[in-house]
Write a protein that holds these residues in place. Structure first.
Motif, PDB file in Angstrom:
ATOM      1  N   UNK A 160      -2.282  13.485   9.386  1.00  0.00           N
ATOM      2  CA  UNK A 160      -1.078  12.634   9.484  1.00  0.00           C
ATOM      3  C   UNK A 160      -1.162  11.724  10.710  1.00  0.00           C
TER       4      UNK A 160
ATOM      5  N   UNK B  93       0.839  -1.191   0.000  1.00  0.00           N
ATOM      6  CA  UNK B  93       0.000   0.000   0.000  1.00  0.00           C
ATOM      7  C   UNK B  93       0.882   1.253   0.000  1.00  0.00           C
ATOM      8  N   UNK B  94       0.406   2.290  -0.598  1.00  0.00           N
ATOM      9  CA  UNK B  94       1.229   3.479  -0.779  1.00  0.00           C
ATOM     10  C   UNK B  94       1.439   4.285   0.487  1.00  0.00           C
ATOM     11  N   UNK B  95       2.083   5.403   0.317  1.00  0.00           N
ATOM     12  CA  UNK B  95       2.403   6.254   1.455  1.00  0.00           C
ATOM     13  C   UNK B  95       1.205   7.097   1.844  1.00  0.00           C
ATOM     14  N   UNK B  96       1.339   7.820   2.950  1.00  0.00           N
ATOM     15  CA  UNK B  96       0.230   8.628   3.438  1.00  0.00           C
ATOM     16  C   UNK B  96      -0.127   9.751   2.472  1.00  0.00           C
TER      17      UNK B  96
END
Lengths: 226, 123
Positions: A119, A1-4
């Protein structure tokens, strides 16, 4: 899965006072939009209940009380958010003004919390041990703090905390920003923070320790810190 | 059992729970998740006919959530929610999304859009 969020730094520009005001205002108005959405949907739910009552469904006093409490709580949240935003934008009224340091930190910290929440980070303003007042470019000081916190957020990981405090020192006023983390995702870039600090003028220093990243903004004695 | 099943993804819990309750009044079965990662997990376990996804989410962004959802469930349409003035309002709908709605959402508009998208998908 990708980054935030790969574009996090670019998403909240603050390279000038105008873009800083824009970043904060955009973020806060998104929050106000959410608050009004909740009030609107909750009012709509009340309409649904009343419509159901006309058709013979029983009206629950407990549910009506919950709806009233929800609307009151969200209205309070909205009023508090608007107060903070209003105070913030008025800090642009004068280039230099006297200000309560902790009050200012609490205000900007609260306004930055929505960005931090995206975040999954908490901003915590440490409780004051004494009242500290200073005279200086309040908007520029807040912009520099914002830029520093943005850098800390850029390298923070889920459930981290950014703790902010202030203290008087022989050299003036120190504003300490500490990212409490065990696993940061990179190193903060201080060029924009330093540029903003130098323009005031003030100094900025960063230290990386096992318990996280420390950024200290040092405002000189001519800020009349008392 | 409702007409169809909606997964609503938004980090404002009070908002999603209220919308879910209002959808129930309209015979629509709904569930919610407060972030992208949990929504992706939920879709792996339960069937949904449509997803309504806020782009501003904590943790994994709405765009990334959309990408993963469409990769894993290309047949399930995803409607996006955006705030006023979001840059996406002036741009084309992101790849994979069935369209977008602006907050604050009108419940009847939401239901109409859901039905429109589902009809296009042969529901």
């Amino acid at each position: 899965m990708g980054t935030n969020d790969d574009n996090f730094r670019e998403r909240y520009p603050a390279d000038s006072p105008t873009s800083f005001l824009g970043s904060i205002t955009a973020s806060v108005t998104h929050e106000l939009n959410n608050i009004l959405s909740i009030i609107s949907q909750t009012g709509g739910l009340l309409e649904d209940f009343l419509y159901g009552a006309k058709s013979g469904q029983e009206l629950s006093v407990e549910e009506l009380n919950q709806i009233a409490a929800k609307i009151a709580a969200q209205s309070e949240r909205g009023i508090s958010t608007i107060r903070r935003l209003n105070k913030f934008v008025h800090s642009a009224d004068f280039p230099v003004a006297a200000f309560d340091v902790y009050e200012t930190l609490e205000n900007i910290g609260s306004l930055m919390q929505r960005i931090a929440s995206l975040r999954k980070v908490t901003i915590k303003i440490e409780s004051r041990s004494e009242k500290i007042e200073a005279t200086g470019p309040v908007l520029e000081i807040q912009r520099t703090i914002f830029l520093a916190v943005k850098e800390l957020l850029a390298v923070a990981t889920k459930d981290d905390t950014i703790s902010i405090s202030a203290e008087k020192s022989d050299s003036g006023l120190l504003i300490n920003m500490h990212l409490v983390t065990k696993q940061r995702s990179g190193c903060p870039e201080l060029s924009q923070v330093s540029e903003a600090a130098n323009a005031m003028p003030a100094k900025v220093k960063m230290e990386i320790k096992p318990d996280g990243v420390y950024i200290v903004l040092s405002l000189p004695p001519n800020y009349n810190v008392t | 059992m409702g007409q169809f099943r909606v997964l609503l993804v938004d980090d404002e819990e009070e908002l999603v729970t209220t919308i879910i309750e209002r959808l129930k009044f309209r015979d629509v079965d709904g569930a919610y998740e407060l972030n992208g990662a949990s929504a992706i997990e939920r879709m792996r376990k339960e069937p949904f006919d449509i997803v309504v996804l806020d782009l501003k989410l904590p943790g994994i962004s709405g765009e990334e959530t959309l990408r993963v959802m469409k990769q894993e469930h290309p047949e399930i349409p995803v409607l996006l929610i955006t705030g006023h003035g979001s840059s996406i309002m002036d741009e084309k709908v992101p790849r994979g999304a069935a369209g977008f709605l602006a907050k604050p959402i009108n419940i009847d508009d939401l239901l109409a859009r859901i039905k429109e998208v589902l009809a296009k998908n042969g529901h």
